[in-house]
Enzyme design. Structure first.
Site, PDB file in Angstrom:
ATOM      1  N   LYS A  92       0.835  -1.195   0.000  1.00 41.38           N
ATOM      2  CA  LYS A  92       0.000   0.000   0.000  1.00 41.38           C
ATOM      3  C   LYS A  92       0.877   1.254   0.000  1.00 41.38           C
ATOM      4  O   LYS A  92       1.863   1.325   0.735  1.00 41.38           O
ATOM      5  CB  LYS A  92      -0.910  -0.032   1.233  1.00 41.38           C
ATOM      6  CG  LYS A  92      -1.981   1.048   1.293  1.00 41.38           C
ATOM      7  CD  LYS A  92      -2.839   0.840   2.531  1.00 41.38           C
ATOM      8  CE  LYS A  92      -3.946   1.859   2.679  1.00 41.38           C
ATOM      9  NZ  LYS A  92      -4.756   1.617   3.902  1.00 41.38           N
ATOM     10  N   SER A 168      -9.385   1.371   3.341  1.00 45.14           N
ATOM     11  CA  SER A 168      -8.635   2.156   2.378  1.00 45.14           C
ATOM     12  C   SER A 168      -7.593   1.354   1.606  1.00 45.14           C
ATOM     13  O   SER A 168      -6.986   1.860   0.665  1.00 45.14           O
ATOM     14  CB  SER A 168      -7.936   3.311   3.119  1.00 45.14           C
ATOM     15  OG  SER A 168      -7.020   2.825   4.098  1.00 45.14           O
ATOM     16  N   SER A 192      -9.547  -1.051   7.465  1.00 45.17           N
ATOM     17  CA  SER A 192      -8.988  -0.833   6.134  1.00 45.17           C
ATOM     18  C   SER A 192      -8.249  -2.003   5.509  1.00 45.17           C
ATOM     19  O   SER A 192      -7.919  -1.965   4.324  1.00 45.17           O
ATOM     20  CB  SER A 192      -8.065   0.392   6.147  1.00 45.17           C
ATOM     21  OG  SER A 192      -8.812   1.572   6.312  1.00 45.17           O
TER      22      SER A 192
END
Length: 492
Positions: A92, A168, A192
């Site tokens: 990420k 996310s 997330s």
């Protein structure tokens, strides 16, 4: 099988890196039945083929290929290979990588190169893992849809490209579901890793955070663009629970979790976390309960009185106050001193994230923060401790999200949704309803695919355990996965 995979001796039928588990690919590379270069080439081709998913921000093509070729040369020369040599991961893009940009998916940090690599990631790369790409995310990780309206573009769900992948860490989850990699890293503040895992049909772990210190399973202080030092953690996602357990074992330098029997294992079903489900999720969840009962699990109907009311006194009060100090500390520690909280906020592209940062800069929740940390969070932790002890359950079991993936909101990034045809409700609050309380309490949580709903969209089931029970939770997750079965891959 991927065309062009080269066998280097042994079996003529090497595993397909687009579908195989991490351990199968690693074993084949280390035995020489699959070349690391062939594996890298296949994954890069898949990444380019699925570029319209917007799951990736930066493809580390040249460096990944060079590292793969070196693995093959070392093996051919008889040199010992590192344990993760041949494992390609996505990371990420809010997790620091000193050798490539870390943008957090926001314009002010486009091209930013931190001076550090996050410790959890460094453990993996030191063991031989290769970062294939930096994964897309909800801008600055402040959202649950991954509909990023900056340069990074909205991430699409591989099962239906008009729908959200969750967030996310949506880019990591979408890349795994699409076969670009078998596993990778995300981050989790309120759901997330687990929400995108549920919506994309993969596995996501939020490791223990507890009260920090020795209770925190992963330590990446000031090496990840933060929301909240109290709540944030790096977390692995994978095609299978074993993929996640592999990453966890290397990051924590502990033995890899092994499958356990569900026979006689008591799992609590908190009524609050089973209420109000969309009917398409409820039907998959009920089928999952039947399979687990058949496998010998003892499902205990229970509740946690005051769960949501207590959680509501913690959530925004912490997550929209702590960034005021945490983001400047991160920028300083990462050598990104040309940026500031104000310059980052001024360039935010996604309307929903603009709204969150306006509340942060005005410190709307500052007055409520001390009570949230000193009174309400300890009370929430006690509610959970009492629930585990009084009901004699090892873990709590519930649907990860109320809804499967919803269509993207390309105007705001995150707007409203409807559950069972009811009135519009906030998208963010709806998707984190079940994941957020455990996050605020610092518990470990694991989302495992439970099946597809009638529309062909994945549904996840979550296990939450007491702080420090991560290893046991992963063992139970392996058993859960065996009982529920793997979900079909998306039709790309």
């Amino acid at each position: 099988m991927v065309t062009g995979l080269s066998a280097c001796g042994g079996s003529d039928d090497p595993p397909d890196p687009l579908t195989a588990s991490s351990s199968d690919v690693l074993e084949a590379v280390q035995r020489g039945t699959l070349s690391a270069e062939a594996c890298a080439t296949a994954l890069i081709a898949r990444a380019k083929q699925q570029a319209d998913l917007n799951s990736l921000i930066f493809l580390n093509e040249a460096a990944a290929l060079a590292a793969a070729r070196q693995i093959d040369l070392d093996r051919q020369a008889g040199k010992p290979l590192k344990p993760l040599a041949g494992l390609f991961i996505v990371v990420k893009d809010n997790i620091n990588t000193a050798d490539m940009p870390t943008t957090s998916g926001t314009p002010a940090l486009q091209g930013a190169r931190p001076s550090t690599t996050a410790p959890s990631l460094k453990r993996l790369t030191d063991a031989g893992a290769i970062v294939l790409a930096k994964a897309n995310l909800h801008e600055l990780a402040f959202g649950i849809t991954s509909t990023n309206l900056s340069f990074a573009k909205p991430v699409k769900n591989p099962y239906d490209k008009a729908r959200i992948p969750g967030g996310s860490s949506g880019g990591t989850a979408a890349a795994i579901a699409a076969g670009i990699v078998s596993c990778g890293l995300g981050t989790d503040t309120g759901g997330s890793t687990r929400v995108p895992a549920a919506l994309c049909g993969v596995v996501g772990l939020r490791p223990s955070v507890g009260n920090g210190g020795t209770q925190r399973r992963y330590t990446d202080t000031n090496a990840v663009m933060p929301i909240s030092h109290t709540r944030d953690t790096v977390g692995p996602l994978g095609r299978t629970v074993a993929d996640v357990a592999l990453l966890d074992s290397v990051i924590t330098q502990t033995p890899q979790a092994r499958i356990t029997s569900l026979q006689g294992v008591r799992l609590g079903l908190p009524a609050a976390l089973w209420a109000g489900l969309d009917t398409s999720v409820a039907s998959v969840a009920q089928a999952a309960k039947a399979k687990l009962t058949a496998a010998g699990a003892v499902l205990v109907e229970m509740d946690i009185p005051g769960l949501f009311a207590t959680n509501d006194l913690i959530s925004f009060q912490v997550a929209l106050h702590e960034p005021l100090a945490d983001i400047p500390a991160y920028l300083a520690a990462s050598g990104l001193t040309s940026q500031s909280m104000a310059s980052i906020a001024a360039a935010i592209a996604s309307p929903d994230v603009q709204g969150a940062f306006a509340a942060i800069q005005a410190d709307v929740f500052g007055p409520a923060y001390p009570d949230a940390i000193n009174i309400h969070r300890p009370l929430l932790q006690k509610l959970y401790a009492d629930a585990f002890a009084q009901n004699k359950v090892e873990a709590l079991l519930f649907p990860t999200t109320l809804l499967a993936a919803t269509p993207m909101d390309l105007e705001k990034g995150s707007g409203t949704v409807s559950v069972n045809g009811g009135p519009p409700v906030d998208t963010f609050g709806t998707y984190i309803r079940n994941t957020d309380p455990g996050s605020n309490a610092g518990l470990p949580g694991l989302s495992v695919p439970a099946g597809l709903n009638a529309a062909g969209l994945p549904v996840g089931m979550e296990l939450d355990g007491p702080v420090g029970s991560d290893q046991r939770l992963l063992s139970l997750g392996l058993a859960l996965e065996a009982a529920l079965g793997r979900v079909p891959a998306p039709k790309l």
